[in-house]
Design an enzyme around this catalytic site. Sequence first.
Site, short mmCIF file in Angstrom:
data_model
loop_
_atom_site.label_atom_id
_atom_site.label_comp_id
_atom_site.label_asym_id
_atom_site.label_seq_id
_atom_site.Cartn_x
_atom_site.Cartn_y
_atom_site.Cartn_z
N LYS A 131 40.53 -8.88 17.54
CA LYS A 131 41.66 -9.69 18.04
C LYS A 131 41.36 -10.08 19.47
O LYS A 131 40.60 -9.40 20.16
CB LYS A 131 42.95 -8.88 18.01
CG LYS A 131 44.20 -9.73 17.94
CD LYS A 131 44.54 -10.11 16.51
CE LYS A 131 45.71 -11.04 16.42
NZ LYS A 131 46.15 -11.20 15.03
N ASP A 171 46.86 -17.28 16.46
CA ASP A 171 47.95 -16.30 16.41
C ASP A 171 49.06 -16.96 17.25
O ASP A 171 49.06 -18.19 17.42
CB ASP A 171 47.49 -14.94 16.98
CG ASP A 171 48.44 -13.80 16.62
OD1 ASP A 171 48.34 -13.27 15.50
OD2 ASP A 171 49.29 -13.43 17.45
N1 GLU Z 1 46.51 -14.00 13.49
C1 GLU Z 1 46.55 -13.86 12.06
C2 GLU Z 1 46.81 -12.43 11.68
O1 GLU Z 1 47.53 -11.75 12.40
C3 GLU Z 1 45.38 -14.50 11.37
C4 GLU Z 1 44.04 -14.06 11.80
C5 GLU Z 1 42.90 -14.85 11.17
O2 GLU Z 1 43.14 -15.77 10.42
O3 GLU Z 1 41.75 -14.49 11.49
O4 GLU Z 1 46.39 -11.93 10.68
#
Ligand code: GLU
Length: 451
Positions: A131, A171
């Site tokens: 992340k 996100d």
């Molecule tokens: N931010 C999204 C999550 O919390 C998607 C992450 C992604 O697609 O890599 O899963």
Amino acid sequence: MKDQKDRLEALRADIERRNPAQPEFHQAVREVLETLAPVFAARPEYADPAVALVERLTEPERQILFRVPWQDDRGRVHVNRGYRVEFNSALGPYKGGLRFHPSVDIGVVKFLGFEQIFKNALTGLGIGGGKGGSDFDPHGKSDAEVMRFCQSFMTELHRHIGEHTDVPAGDIGVGGREIGYLFGQYRRITNRWEAGVLTGKGQGWGGSAIRPQATGYGSVLFAAEMLAVRGEALDGLSAVVSGSGNVALYTIEKLQRLGANPLTCSDSEGYVVDDKGIDLALLKQIKEVERGRVSEYAARRGSSARFVSGGRVWDVPADVAFPSATQNELEARDARALVAGGVKAVSEGANMPTTPEAVRILQEAGVAFGPGKAANAGGVAVSALEMAQNAGRVAWSEQRVEDELAGIMRSIHTVAHETAERYGAPGDYVVGANIAGFERVADAMLAQGVI
Ligand code: GLU
């Protein structure tokens, strides 16, 4: 079992001591550790202190922090902080979104990265957990300012990512516009058309059909699965939805398609309740086109809708609830209000939106509770499908991606449900999702040695 609990408690205390001032990370770790005692009792190899599996799992493989200088439209220079936490790559390249929001710090990124490991494992699609993001606030910035920020952010980030290494996506605060600017800068610096380095791209240049919709659609599908176990369906039910970003909008869309009636949406200023049900076309116009606030929705919708300044959607009685805004937005008193309003199921579209006490209240009242790791995995699952399409230089039809998403959500529900039963906690999707995700990652880590 008592020994396992003591060991987990000692581990937890040690993690909190070594990672001070990271309350969200502590919360995410505690919530997982609390549910692992039965699996440690059944599979002692996971708990063996000599193997230090949990110690390794809670320590990111790599943490990157960097300066992001950028110039506003008046020529003033600002400095933000950039983050990428590459948490675990036992199952595949690091995968997870970027969050641009003033609340972002290393503890928030680590909590999100930690959750992502298990969520991604549950999809079964061969993606590790990571992340990132920044404390940059895109609200009120011009497109040119957002572009310059994204370019500066990628000027550092590009050296750490790649289609086989680490694949960021969106996100909170990072949507199609930001992914476009980030991708453009990556392409320029590296001189590579490396479509699989980012997901959430525009459909005309390597993006997948249904990716913007996937998290919201998936969260509704997960709720439908939980209700089906109880012999119920979404058709005809009323719903409360919090948030008004990507996840909330497409939660509302899918609910309407399945015959439910979503009544609310919200932002940081308050919430809207619409007795006739949300007019999605109007909400999309305000949020996606004008980048406005939900209070404008109430002003333009007419007498069926009102804006409640500073209030919380959980005060509106409904059959099902979808926390789809941000962490810790649904607290104990909100859970009590939902239970008093007769809620049957809660499905987390956001990451960790429900506090641990609120989860307990809901579960004790017999509410079906779908934790984000399972319920909101549809977004990252379609990101993994985007990577697959990019690798094959193909684009799948909307129907194909939607069918795949439905199949993945069904299988996540099945594995969470069956795992909870196997470990003596029938109907507890928190236990089921945590243990099922953990087993997949733990088995891969054990097989790959001391890494
Ligand atoms: N931010 C999204 C999550 O919390 C998607 C992450 C992604 O697609 O890599 O899963």
